[in-house]
Write a protein that holds these residues in place. Structure first.
Motif, PDB file in Angstrom:
ATOM      1  N   PRO A 166      36.018  60.753  54.833  1.00 40.34           N
ATOM      2  CA  PRO A 166      35.868  61.581  53.528  1.00 40.34           C
ATOM      3  C   PRO A 166      37.037  61.795  52.735  1.00 40.34           C
ATOM      4  CG  PRO A 166      36.513  62.987  55.641  1.00 40.34           C
ATOM      5  CD  PRO A 166      36.276  61.412  56.095  1.00 40.34           C
ATOM      6  N   TRP A 167      37.259  60.510  52.095  1.00 40.92           N
ATOM      7  CA  TRP A 167      38.080  60.341  51.243  1.00 40.92           C
ATOM      8  C   TRP A 167      38.328  61.487  50.169  1.00 40.92           C
ATOM      9  CZ3 TRP A 167      41.597  57.352  53.459  1.00 40.92           C
ATOM     10  CH2 TRP A 167      41.055  56.308  54.099  1.00 40.92           C
ATOM     11  N   ASP A 168      39.462  62.104  49.886  1.00 44.32           N
ATOM     12  CA  ASP A 168      39.417  63.153  49.001  1.00 44.32           C
ATOM     13  C   ASP A 168      40.120  62.449  47.844  1.00 44.32           C
ATOM     14  OD1 ASP A 168      39.885  65.449  47.722  1.00 44.32           O
ATOM     15  OD2 ASP A 168      41.333  66.484  49.060  1.00 44.32           O
ATOM     16  N   CYS A 169      39.221  62.401  46.810  1.00 46.35           N
ATOM     17  CA  CYS A 169      39.688  62.004  45.568  1.00 46.35           C
ATOM     18  C   CYS A 169      39.995  63.161  44.304  1.00 46.35           C
ATOM     19  CB  CYS A 169      38.475  60.931  44.839  1.00 46.35           C
ATOM     20  SG  CYS A 169      38.220  59.551  46.121  1.00 46.35           S
ATOM     21  N   ALA A 194      34.944  51.825  50.523  1.00 47.50           N
ATOM     22  CA  ALA A 194      35.381  53.356  50.613  1.00 47.50           C
ATOM     23  C   ALA A 194      35.097  54.200  49.375  1.00 47.50           C
ATOM     24  CB  ALA A 194      37.211  52.885  50.380  1.00 47.50           C
ATOM     25  N   THR A 195      34.389  55.195  49.740  1.00 45.13           N
ATOM     26  CA  THR A 195      34.120  56.190  48.692  1.00 45.13           C
ATOM     27  C   THR A 195      34.475  57.487  49.129  1.00 45.13           C
ATOM     28  OG1 THR A 195      31.972  56.437  50.114  1.00 45.13           O
ATOM     29  CG2 THR A 195      31.778  54.664  48.487  1.00 45.13           C
ATOM     30  N   CYS A 196      34.447  58.256  47.753  1.00 41.46           N
ATOM     31  CA  CYS A 196      34.990  59.702  47.948  1.00 41.46           C
ATOM     32  C   CYS A 196      33.914  60.268  48.400  1.00 41.46           C
ATOM     33  CB  CYS A 196      35.472  60.142  46.607  1.00 41.46           C
ATOM     34  SG  CYS A 196      36.377  58.972  45.601  1.00 41.46           S
ATOM     35  N   VAL A 197      34.186  61.812  48.767  1.00 34.92           N
ATOM     36  CA  VAL A 197      33.290  62.618  49.041  1.00 34.92           C
ATOM     37  C   VAL A 197      32.137  62.915  48.254  1.00 34.92           C
ATOM     38  CG1 VAL A 197      34.572  63.733  50.902  1.00 34.92           C
ATOM     39  CG2 VAL A 197      34.714  64.647  48.494  1.00 34.92           C
ATOM     40  N   ASN A 198      32.303  62.756  46.950  1.00 37.32           N
ATOM     41  CA  ASN A 198      31.377  62.721  45.823  1.00 37.32           C
ATOM     42  C   ASN A 198      30.631  61.574  45.539  1.00 37.32           C
ATOM     43  OD1 ASN A 198      33.122  61.281  44.586  1.00 37.32           O
ATOM     44  ND2 ASN A 198      33.637  62.701  43.026  1.00 37.32           N
ATOM     45  N   LYS A 199      30.744  60.454  46.694  1.00 34.22           N
ATOM     46  CA  LYS A 199      30.181  58.932  46.532  1.00 34.22           C
ATOM     47  C   LYS A 199      30.795  58.162  45.412  1.00 34.22           C
ATOM     48  CE  LYS A 199      27.570  60.627  49.688  1.00 34.22           C
ATOM     49  NZ  LYS A 199      27.542  60.488  51.269  1.00 34.22           N
ATOM     50  N   LYS A 200      31.747  58.643  44.773  1.00 33.44           N
ATOM     51  CA  LYS A 200      32.245  57.498  43.683  1.00 33.44           C
ATOM     52  C   LYS A 200      33.251  56.513  44.523  1.00 33.44           C
ATOM     53  CE  LYS A 200      34.526  57.479  39.214  1.00 33.44           C
ATOM     54  NZ  LYS A 200      35.124  58.397  38.251  1.00 33.44           N
ATOM     55  N   ALA A 201      33.100  55.595  44.035  1.00 30.50           N
ATOM     56  CA  ALA A 201      34.297  54.589  44.625  1.00 30.50           C
ATOM     57  C   ALA A 201      35.734  54.861  44.521  1.00 30.50           C
ATOM     58  CB  ALA A 201      33.805  53.141  44.221  1.00 30.50           C
ATOM     59  N   VAL A 202      36.530  54.672  45.490  1.00 26.84           N
ATOM     60  CA  VAL A 202      37.707  55.128  45.618  1.00 26.84           C
ATOM     61  C   VAL A 202      38.273  54.327  44.616  1.00 26.84           C
ATOM     62  CG1 VAL A 202      39.924  55.204  47.002  1.00 26.84           C
ATOM     63  CG2 VAL A 202      37.878  55.827  48.035  1.00 26.84           C
ATOM     64  N   LEU A 203      38.353  52.920  44.336  1.00 20.93           N
ATOM     65  CA  LEU A 203      38.913  52.155  43.522  1.00 20.93           C
ATOM     66  C   LEU A 203      38.680  52.711  42.132  1.00 20.93           C
ATOM     67  CD1 LEU A 203      36.892  49.972  41.894  1.00 20.93           C
ATOM     68  CD2 LEU A 203      36.705  49.070  44.365  1.00 20.93           C
ATOM     69  N   GLU A 204      37.891  53.404  41.591  1.00 19.29           N
ATOM     70  CA  GLU A 204      37.404  53.853  40.267  1.00 19.29           C
ATOM     71  C   GLU A 204      38.051  55.153  39.829  1.00 19.29           C
ATOM     72  OE1 GLU A 204      33.357  54.040  40.073  1.00 19.29           O
ATOM     73  OE2 GLU A 204      32.802  51.976  40.204  1.00 19.29           O
ATOM     74  N   ILE A 205      38.802  55.908  40.879  1.00 16.67           N
ATOM     75  CA  ILE A 205      39.520  57.189  40.637  1.00 16.67           C
ATOM     76  C   ILE A 205      40.686  56.910  39.623  1.00 16.67           C
ATOM     77  CG2 ILE A 205      40.733  58.892  41.654  1.00 16.67           C
ATOM     78  CD1 ILE A 205      37.840  58.812  42.192  1.00 16.67           C
ATOM     79  N   THR A 206      40.758  57.789  38.649  1.00 16.78           N
ATOM     80  CA  THR A 206      41.992  57.610  37.918  1.00 16.78           C
ATOM     81  C   THR A 206      42.732  58.866  38.224  1.00 16.78           C
ATOM     82  OG1 THR A 206      40.843  59.291  36.137  1.00 16.78           O
ATOM     83  CG2 THR A 206      40.366  56.809  35.969  1.00 16.78           C
ATOM     84  N   GLU A 207      44.111  58.841  37.504  1.00 21.24           N
ATOM     85  CA  GLU A 207      45.006  59.946  37.829  1.00 21.24           C
ATOM     86  C   GLU A 207      44.489  61.275  37.056  1.00 21.24           C
ATOM     87  OE1 GLU A 207      48.907  59.037  35.985  1.00 21.24           O
ATOM     88  OE2 GLU A 207      48.833  57.084  37.221  1.00 21.24           O
ATOM     89  N   GLU A 208      43.727  61.179  36.107  1.00 23.76           N
ATOM     90  CA  GLU A 208      43.257  62.365  35.492  1.00 23.76           C
ATOM     91  C   GLU A 208      42.101  62.974  36.563  1.00 23.76           C
ATOM     92  OE1 GLU A 208      43.110  59.562  34.018  1.00 23.76           O
ATOM     93  OE2 GLU A 208      44.913  60.182  32.467  1.00 23.76           O
ATOM     94  N   GLU A 209      41.633  62.342  37.381  1.00 27.44           N
ATOM     95  CA  GLU A 209      40.643  62.773  38.241  1.00 27.44           C
ATOM     96  C   GLU A 209      41.340  63.381  39.379  1.00 27.44           C
ATOM     97  OE1 GLU A 209      36.400  60.494  38.127  1.00 27.44           O
ATOM     98  OE2 GLU A 209      38.181  59.134  38.100  1.00 27.44           O
ATOM     99  N   ALA A 210      42.195  62.697  39.988  1.00 30.26           N
ATOM    100  CA  ALA A 210      43.125  63.070  41.117  1.00 30.26           C
ATOM    101  C   ALA A 210      44.414  63.768  40.724  1.00 30.26           C
ATOM    102  CB  ALA A 210      43.417  61.802  41.887  1.00 30.26           C
ATOM    103  N   ALA A 211      44.186  65.001  39.954  1.00 33.28           N
ATOM    104  CA  ALA A 211      45.784  65.538  39.308  1.00 33.28           C
ATOM    105  C   ALA A 211      45.872  66.572  40.407  1.00 33.28           C
ATOM    106  CB  ALA A 211      45.013  66.154  38.024  1.00 33.28           C
ATOM    107  N   GLU A 212      45.190  67.416  41.400  1.00 32.81           N
ATOM    108  CA  GLU A 212      45.654  68.254  42.173  1.00 32.81           C
ATOM    109  C   GLU A 212      46.379  67.894  43.100  1.00 32.81           C
ATOM    110  OE1 GLU A 212      42.033  70.142  43.776  1.00 32.81           O
ATOM    111  OE2 GLU A 212      41.084  70.157  42.008  1.00 32.81           O
ATOM    112  N   ASP A 213      47.471  69.092  43.729  1.00 36.02           N
ATOM    113  CA  ASP A 213      48.253  68.792  44.793  1.00 36.02           C
ATOM    114  C   ASP A 213      47.399  68.867  45.986  1.00 36.02           C
ATOM    115  OD1 ASP A 213      50.668  68.528  43.404  1.00 36.02           O
ATOM    116  OD2 ASP A 213      51.011  70.637  43.372  1.00 36.02           O
ATOM    117  N   CYS A 214      47.697  67.853  46.940  1.00 34.07           N
ATOM    118  CA  CYS A 214      46.874  67.977  48.344  1.00 34.07           C
ATOM    119  C   CYS A 214      47.459  69.029  49.247  1.00 34.07           C
ATOM    120  CB  CYS A 214      47.069  66.550  48.813  1.00 34.07           C
ATOM    121  SG  CYS A 214      46.392  65.444  47.750  1.00 34.07           S
ATOM    122  N   VAL A 215      46.486  69.715  49.852  1.00 29.16           N
ATOM    123  CA  VAL A 215      46.917  70.968  50.879  1.00 29.16           C
ATOM    124  C   VAL A 215      45.781  70.780  51.865  1.00 29.16           C
ATOM    125  CG1 VAL A 215      47.151  73.118  51.391  1.00 29.16           C
ATOM    126  CG2 VAL A 215      47.808  72.387  49.187  1.00 29.16           C
TER     127      VAL A 215
END
Length: 298
Positions: A166-169, A194-215
């Protein structure tokens, strides 16, 4: 007085035999649970219901299979005497994490299989010594991200399986993995799966999409200081109720319900250290009894 002395001697003999069985019970030919082939240097411990790795695995073992067991944890030194290993199979167990340094001595390892476990995190630099590794499987685990630099030392890797996690993107920890996949695309097989929990490919993730701090409540990740500051400055009535996933709550508290009892071979292996201590006290007792018997005769 001869009765206690004879009893003590009998205990010593039995303890010695028990310890010998516990310390040498790896291969079936020695009374153990695993199948060992001296010619091929293969040790097969698959499907034995093991909750601990057998001790005294031959140091020249080349191929070690431990799949389809009940391993939930590993000792940091579990494989330190097995530097000749080129193949290690740990799939289909119940591993939740890996200790730092567990693979440090496996400098000749070509294949490492960790698929279908319950891994929720990886320690930093856990694969640093595996420069000869060509195949790594991490499929069907509970990984949401990997620490920065985790795969940097895998200079020989040609195939890696990352699907089924369940990759958290949504948070920035995923950016290292996303960048690594893009750099290895076309050079390493399997990474595109490798796909995110929303089914999007991990390799397509941008910094804008992965902007949150991880907890992650079931890891040691620190809570962002912004949350701490907000909670500290708020009245009790104003503190928001933080949702805690029910399936992670017991893990967060460090509680784990036992789901099985160890089998006889595993009991023998796990208590061998205690038996050694028991043997020491038996010897002392026997010596005291002998002295008492001698003094009474005198």
């Amino acid at each position: 007085m001869m009765g206690p002395v004879l009893a003590a001697c009998l205990l010593i003999i039995l303890s010695t035999a028990w310890i010998s069985q516990a310390n040498g019970a790896t291969c079936k030919k020695d009374g153990g649970v695993c199948t060992c082939n001296d010619q091929t240097k293969n040790v097969d411990c698959s499907s034995k219901g093991l909750t601990a790795i057998p001790i005294n695995i031959p140091t020249d073992t080349d191929n070690l299979k431990l799949d389809y067991n009940k391993l939930s944890s590993l000792s940091a030194k579990a494989f330190h005497s097995l530097s000749s290993l080129t193949f290690l199979e740990l799939s289909y167990n119940q591993l939740q994490t890996l200790p730092t340094g567990v693979f440090d001595h496996l400098v000749n390892l070509n294949e490492l299989r960790l698929g279908t476990n319950q891994l929720t995190s990886l320690p930093p630099r856990v694969f640093d010594s595996l420069t000869k590794l060509t195949y790594l499987s991490l499929f069907n685990n509970q990984l949401q991200s990997v620490p920065r630099g985790t795969f940097d030392s895998l200079s020989s890797i040609s195939s890696i399986e990352l699907l089924g996690n369940p990759w958290d993107c949504s948070c920035n920890d995923i950016l290292y993995l996303s960048k690594w996949i893009r750099e290895k695309e076309g050079k390493v097989n399997g990474i595109e799966s490798a796909t995110c929990v929303n089914k999007k490919a991990v390799l397509e993730i941008t910094e804008e999409e992965a902007a949150e701090d991880c907890v992650y409540l079931n890891t040691t990740t620190a809570i962002p200081t912004t949350i701490i500051t907000t909670l500290a400055s708020s009245n009790d009535d104003d503190i928001p109720e933080l949702p805690v996933p029910q399936e992670n709550f017991q893990k967060f508290l460090g509680y784990q319900e036992p789901d099985h009892l160890p089998t006889q071979p595993q009991c023998l292996m796990s208590i061998s250290g205690y038996l050694g201590l028991m043997m020491f006290f038996v010897l002392i007792s026997a010596a005291i009894l002998y002295v008492i018997h001698f003094l009474k005769k005198a």
